[in-house]
Design an enzyme around this catalytic site. Sequence first.
Site, mmCIF file in Angstrom:
data_model
loop_
_atom_site.group_PDB
_atom_site.id
_atom_site.type_symbol
_atom_site.label_atom_id
_atom_site.label_comp_id
_atom_site.label_asym_id
_atom_site.label_seq_id
_atom_site.Cartn_x
_atom_site.Cartn_y
_atom_site.Cartn_z
ATOM 1 N N LYS A 123 0.265 3.654 -2.753
ATOM 2 C CA LYS A 123 -0.812 4.681 -2.677
ATOM 3 C C LYS A 123 -0.299 6.136 -2.401
ATOM 4 C CE LYS A 123 -4.722 1.865 -0.818
ATOM 5 N NZ LYS A 123 -3.866 0.610 -0.387
ATOM 6 N N SER A 131 0.835 -1.300 -0.228
ATOM 7 C CA SER A 131 -0.226 -0.004 0.038
ATOM 8 C C SER A 131 0.984 1.392 0.037
ATOM 9 C CB SER A 131 -0.890 0.234 1.231
ATOM 10 O OG SER A 131 -1.984 -0.671 0.864
ATOM 11 N N LYS A 149 2.969 6.347 5.351
ATOM 12 C CA LYS A 149 2.317 5.159 4.875
ATOM 13 C C LYS A 149 2.893 3.899 4.915
ATOM 14 C CE LYS A 149 -1.502 4.343 2.445
ATOM 15 N NZ LYS A 149 -1.505 3.348 3.463
ATOM 16 N N SER A 207 -5.926 3.410 4.410
ATOM 17 C CA SER A 207 -5.362 2.610 3.330
ATOM 18 C C SER A 207 -6.297 1.895 2.576
ATOM 19 C CB SER A 207 -4.101 1.875 3.909
ATOM 20 O OG SER A 207 -3.355 1.537 2.825
#
Length: 446
Positions: A69, A66, A255, A130
Amino acid sequence: MKDVMKKVSILVVMAVLMITTFSINNIKVSAATNLDVKAESAIIVDANSGRILYEKQSDLKLPPASMTKMMTEYLVLEAIEAGTISWDTTTQIGDYAYWLSSNNSFSGIGLRQNKQYTVRELYEAMAIYSDNATTVALTELVAGSEGEFVKMMNAKAEEMGLQEYKFVNSTGLSNTDLEEYHPEGTEPNADNLLSARSAALLAYHLVNDHPEALDYSSMLSTTLDDRELTNWNWMLPWDDNNFTQFGFEGVDGLKTGHTDAAGYCFTGTAQQGDRRIITVVMKTNSETERFVETKKLMEYGFSQFEQAELFSADYQVEDQKTLPVSKGKEDEVEIKTAEAVATTIKTGEEDLYQIKYEMDPEKLTEDGTLEAPVEAGEKVGEAVIEYTGETDNGYIGGADNVQRVDVVTSNAVEKSNWFMLTLGAIGDFFANVFTTVVDFFKGLFS
């Protein structure tokens, strides 16, 4: 006698305390300077200068999960900045995003197809929780389809100068998991790939180009459809006793990521005073380990490095204090740096830096002189910081990110009048003739 013994006892106690304190301090320094990072790949970057403070196999390409992202966030924020969409723009949930939201393995937050969602709602769910479904909904809004959005991701990666990357979807899931919904133009079994270095460079652009991203990544939770969505970043300032052990002063992003192939990853960032650092760990073994190892990196980055002014404004390099001037009332002009040179350095290494001039060839004649008239404060080149120590990890953006300041003239030099220029030209002519004659006769007798 008792007074003497009492004084001796006090001295002994003081000595023991001094030795103990010295030993403890040494242990602390040793722990901070020797990094043993339990991650397959890791990096620390100074977010202001882009200088790499530490790296471990940072060029190794791995699935980023993720952390992918971050690029999606960047492009959504770019679209908002360009006015293509706004925070209040609304969109409905398509079949692909709805399918993702109904699967607990991917998201499971249960988006509704009969409802209009704002960009802000979708972005918060993506950046904080997320969420994969809201990520896809945003890509479809911005580009029309995830396949077109992936093209934008790869184009932006090239523009940013990422070296080790491949984007095949916007979420970080494997295309295999997406089945029939894998983005058009990508392989059905492909994975996104990023190195720690490229992830750090992406984060560097995100926090510097769109600092508002930190307003969202620092939020502990958000609410969507009456459901609380909690941030996966355990290093934020939580009150929860289960997370406080991972907390670190100044953390406000960025993140997390996890898949079976990627392991547990985390791109973190923290601000302390006027300094911000970015860290990346990839392929750690557990959810907790990625934060423990990130904490090591952050402690090292803040404790072992500092922002320092290495050279003051108006600094002059020894033996390069002047430039020759042609056709002027003066034969030379002084040059200096236009501003102070400050950067992040390892504590105690101030003397391991020097300045190198890179003169602008368009400002100089073929003979390497400035042609009068010359204005005071006129830019004639740039000063580049050079590190002369043993280990230089360079800058996250490569050579283009090397710190530079302008080199300017200290004073003006007026152009000489026509009479003096003529006399000079005549003098140069006869000097050349004399030199030619002398060389001729030397040749006869050599």
